[in-house]
Design a protein around this motif. Structure first.
Motif, short mmCIF file in Angstrom:
data_model
loop_
_atom_site.label_atom_id
_atom_site.label_comp_id
_atom_site.label_asym_id
_atom_site.label_seq_id
_atom_site.Cartn_x
_atom_site.Cartn_y
_atom_site.Cartn_z
N PRO A 1 5.22 -0.48 -9.52
CA PRO A 1 5.91 -1.74 -9.24
C PRO A 1 6.27 -2.02 -7.79
CG PRO A 1 6.80 -0.72 -11.22
CD PRO A 1 5.90 0.30 -10.58
N GLY A 2 5.98 -1.15 -6.86
CA GLY A 2 6.38 -1.37 -5.47
C GLY A 2 5.45 -2.29 -4.70
N ALA A 3 5.58 -2.26 -3.36
CA ALA A 3 4.81 -3.13 -2.48
C ALA A 3 3.33 -2.74 -2.49
CB ALA A 3 5.36 -3.03 -1.06
N PHE A 4 2.47 -3.75 -2.22
CA PHE A 4 1.04 -3.47 -2.10
C PHE A 4 0.39 -4.54 -1.23
CE2 PHE A 4 1.41 -6.08 -5.93
CZ PHE A 4 0.40 -7.03 -5.77
N VAL B 1 -4.41 -2.11 -2.13
CA VAL B 1 -4.09 -0.86 -1.44
C VAL B 1 -2.59 -0.62 -1.55
CG1 VAL B 1 -4.16 0.38 0.76
CG2 VAL B 1 -6.03 -1.19 0.13
N GLN B 2 -2.24 0.54 -2.03
CA GLN B 2 -0.83 0.92 -2.17
C GLN B 2 -0.65 2.34 -1.66
OE1 GLN B 2 0.99 1.29 -6.20
NE2 GLN B 2 2.47 -0.24 -5.47
N THR C 1 -6.70 2.95 -1.98
CA THR C 1 -7.31 1.86 -2.73
C THR C 1 -7.20 2.17 -4.22
OG1 THR C 1 -8.86 1.28 -0.96
CG2 THR C 1 -9.42 0.56 -3.18
N ARG C 2 -6.47 1.35 -4.94
CA ARG C 2 -6.22 1.62 -6.36
C ARG C 2 -6.98 0.69 -7.29
NH1 ARG C 2 -0.18 4.13 -6.87
NH2 ARG C 2 -0.24 5.29 -4.90
#
Length: 275
Positions: A71-74, A95-96, A100-101
């Protein structure tokens, strides 16, 4: 009026090809731990539109989910492959934490407003209408997604018991704030419904490995009828699941296909395997 989906897919532009969000809309969290695949695919589609052209339709979006997005920044990094008069294409990566997700291939263009003179094998199904179907989540404790979408299983085509398995689900979906359908909505909603395993009495998380959504014409109205079905689908370690989406005029406006891992049996209190 700014609809909640558009707020959830709005980005801060860091430069010409990198867009940023501090967090995702919590309504798209699954168990508070990771983000719904449809939202992530919608994020790559929205970011590509922001870079290439906001008025273009999403003809096709194909996505690989390499790792969970939390749930954080990306960031979304967009590499434009082609900008043409009829077709434009790009690669978009979520990208988190430097990794690269999620990676999507996005094709943009201009869709027709109808499907006249087009052969469509999957005709609009003869099922109960939206107002004839009860809400999926009822009046009890509701998941965060219930804040955004009103989902209704068609009676007789919802989740089943393990001793009464089926191979398809039908459900109606629309945004609670009345947001009209467009191709971005179709891309995002394509993964909002439960997996086919629910029709087989097997419940649990079914992580998506790869997903593609193709749109055929501009959708009309604000409600979509979804048929979720799978073949082959069962005890194999990987499953193929399809979803057909019809708009309020009864047109097959989009189709999705995903490869996923079906839910695994869980241990019961007596140590035996169960569902």
């Amino acid at each position: 009026m700014t609809y909640r989906l558009d707020q959830a897919l709005a980005f801060e532009k860091l430069n010409e090809r990198v867009l940023h969000r501090e967090s995702c809309d919590p309504a798209w969290n699954i168990g508070g731990k990771f983000i719904n695949g449809g939202y992530l695919q919608g994020a790559t589609a929205a970011a590509t539109s922001a870079v290439v052209g906001p008025d273009l339709d999403h003809l096709a979006v194909s996505t690989i989910f390499a790792a969970q997005v939390t749930p954080g920044a990306f960031d979304v990094e967009v590499d434009v492959t082609r900008v043409g008069r009829r077709i434009s294409a790009a690669t978009a990566r979520i990208v988190q934490d430097g990794e690269t997700r999620v990676s999507s291939l996005v094709t943009l263009g201009e869709l027709p407003c109808g499907l006249e003179d087009t052969f469509v094998e999957q005709q609009y199904p003869d099922v109960a209408g939206f107002d004839e179907c009860p809400e999926v989540w009822g009046t009890g404790k509701q998941p965060p997604a219930a804040e955004v979408v009103d989902m209704r299983f068609v009676p007789g085509f919802g989740p089943r018991r393990a001793d009464d398995p089926a191979n398809e689900l039908y459900c109606w979906v629309r945004f609670r704030d009345g947001r009209p359908l467009d191709t971005l909505a179709l891309v995002t909603l394509s993964d909002i419904a439960p997996p086919v395993s629910f029709a087989q009495g097997r419940y649990g998380w079914a992580p998506t490995l790869q997903m593609q959504v193709t749109s055929y014409c501009k959708p009309a109205g604000d409600t979509v009828l979804m048929r979720i079905y799978g073949s082959p689908y069962g005890a194999a370690p990987y499953a193929c699941e399809d979803v057909d989406l019809w708009d309020t005029e009864g047109r097959l406006v989009a189709r999705g296909r995903q490869i996923a891992m079906p839910p695994r049996p869980r241990s019961t209190d007596d140590g035996k395997s169960g569902h």
